[in-house]
Scaffold this motif. Structure first.
Motif, PDB file in Angstrom:
ATOM      1  N   GLN A 152     -47.188 -48.244   2.774  1.00 27.83           N
ATOM      2  CA  GLN A 152     -47.049 -47.528   4.042  1.00 27.83           C
ATOM      3  C   GLN A 152     -46.990 -48.535   5.187  1.00 27.83           C
ATOM      4  O   GLN A 152     -47.935 -49.291   5.396  1.00 27.83           O
ATOM      5  N   LYS A 153     -45.886 -48.542   5.886  1.00 28.15           N
ATOM      6  CA  LYS A 153     -45.674 -49.516   6.970  1.00 28.15           C
ATOM      7  C   LYS A 153     -46.044 -48.916   8.330  1.00 28.15           C
ATOM      8  O   LYS A 153     -45.237 -48.820   9.244  1.00 28.15           O
ATOM      9  N   VAL A 154     -47.315 -48.486   8.438  1.00 29.11           N
ATOM     10  CA  VAL A 154     -47.874 -47.928   9.669  1.00 29.11           C
ATOM     11  C   VAL A 154     -49.292 -48.467   9.845  1.00 29.11           C
ATOM     12  O   VAL A 154     -49.907 -48.908   8.875  1.00 29.11           O
ATOM     13  N   PRO A 155     -49.831 -48.427  11.067  1.00 22.57           N
ATOM     14  CA  PRO A 155     -51.211 -48.864  11.253  1.00 22.57           C
ATOM     15  C   PRO A 155     -52.183 -47.997  10.437  1.00 22.57           C
ATOM     16  O   PRO A 155     -52.191 -46.775  10.566  1.00 22.57           O
ATOM     17  N   GLN A 156     -52.985 -48.645   9.600  1.00 26.16           N
ATOM     18  CA  GLN A 156     -53.942 -47.937   8.751  1.00 26.16           C
ATOM     19  C   GLN A 156     -55.367 -48.418   8.973  1.00 26.16           C
ATOM     20  O   GLN A 156     -56.321 -47.765   8.548  1.00 26.16           O
ATOM     21  N   ALA A 157     -55.532 -49.575   9.588  1.00 23.83           N
ATOM     22  CA  ALA A 157     -56.849 -50.137   9.872  1.00 23.83           C
ATOM     23  C   ALA A 157     -56.826 -50.691  11.290  1.00 23.83           C
ATOM     24  O   ALA A 157     -55.893 -51.382  11.684  1.00 23.83           O
ATOM     25  N   LEU A 158     -57.877 -50.363  12.043  1.00 28.74           N
ATOM     26  CA  LEU A 158     -57.979 -50.818  13.425  1.00 28.74           C
ATOM     27  C   LEU A 158     -59.382 -51.365  13.651  1.00 28.74           C
ATOM     28  O   LEU A 158     -60.368 -50.717  13.296  1.00 28.74           O
TER      29      LEU A 158
END
Length: 166
Positions: free
Chosen positions: A51-57
C-alpha cells in the motif's frame, strides 16, 4: 545495529505494540533506553509495503528528534522497501508548497503536520499506527497542545482503527 538483547522498553512494549488486537499504549522510559528503536520497529512491522499511502505517523516536538527517528528508521528498515519522509519546514518553505505525502512512514512536528492534514496534503485515513514522541512535552506547551489535539481529532475522525502510542 549491534543489538545483543532488547532494552527494558523494547522487551515490555514491543510485544504489546505488535500483538493483535492493536491497543493504544502509554509508555515512559529514560533517554537512551531504546524508545526510538521501539517506535521504529513498531511502525515498520505495521506497514503493508504493497500500500503506497501513509500508514504510520510519528509526531515529535523538534526537528532534531524527527530527524533522529527518521535516521533510525532508515537504518533498521533499509532492506524493507518501505518509504519514509519527514514533514518539517525547510528554510523559506510553507506547508502549501509541499507535494502530497505518499510515503508509508511519516515523521513531523505538530504545526507542520497539522497544517498538511488540514490542507489534505497528508491523508490520515489509512494510518495503522500513530506515535506521539515526547508527548508530555508537546501537551505541556500550549501551541504544541492545540496542534497535537487537532491531529488526534483528525485521526480519530477517520474510518480506520489507528493504534496510538504515547
Amino acid at each position: 545495529m549491534r543489538f545483543r538483547k532488547p532494552s527494558a522498553i523494547l522487551a515490555v512494549s514491543l510485544p504489546m505494540i505488535l500483538t493483535p488486537p492493536h491497543k493504544d499504549l502509554l509508555a515512559q522510559a529514560y533517554i537512551g533506553s531504546g524508545k526510538s528503536t521501539c517506535i521504529v520497529l513498531g511502525m515498520l512491522c505495521r506497514v503493508d509495503p504493497s500500500q503506497k499511502v501513509p500508514q504510520a505517523l510519528c509526531v515529535c516536538p523538534t526537528r532534531e528528534l524527527v530527524l533522529q527517528n527518521l535516521e533510525v528508521l532508515r537504518q533498521i528498515g533499509k532492506l524493507t522497501g518501505i518509504t519514509s519522509e519527514c514533514v518539517v519546514p525547510k528554510d523559506g518553505e510553507s506547508a502549501s508548497k509541499r507535494p502530497i505525502v505518499m510515503s508509508q512512514v511519516v515523521f513531523g512536528i505538530p504545526g507542520m503536520t497539522n497544517s498538511m492534514i488540514c490542507a489534505k496534503e497528508l491523508d490520515v485515513n489509512y494510518l495503522r499506527i500513530f506515535v506521539f514522541d515526547d508527548a508530555d512535552y508537546m501537551l505541556a506547551d500550549d501551541e504544541f497542545k492545540i496542534d497535537s489535539l487537532q491531529i488526534m481529532k483528525a485521526i480519530r475522525g477517520s474510518d480506520n482503527r489507528c493504534q496510538v502510542l504515547i
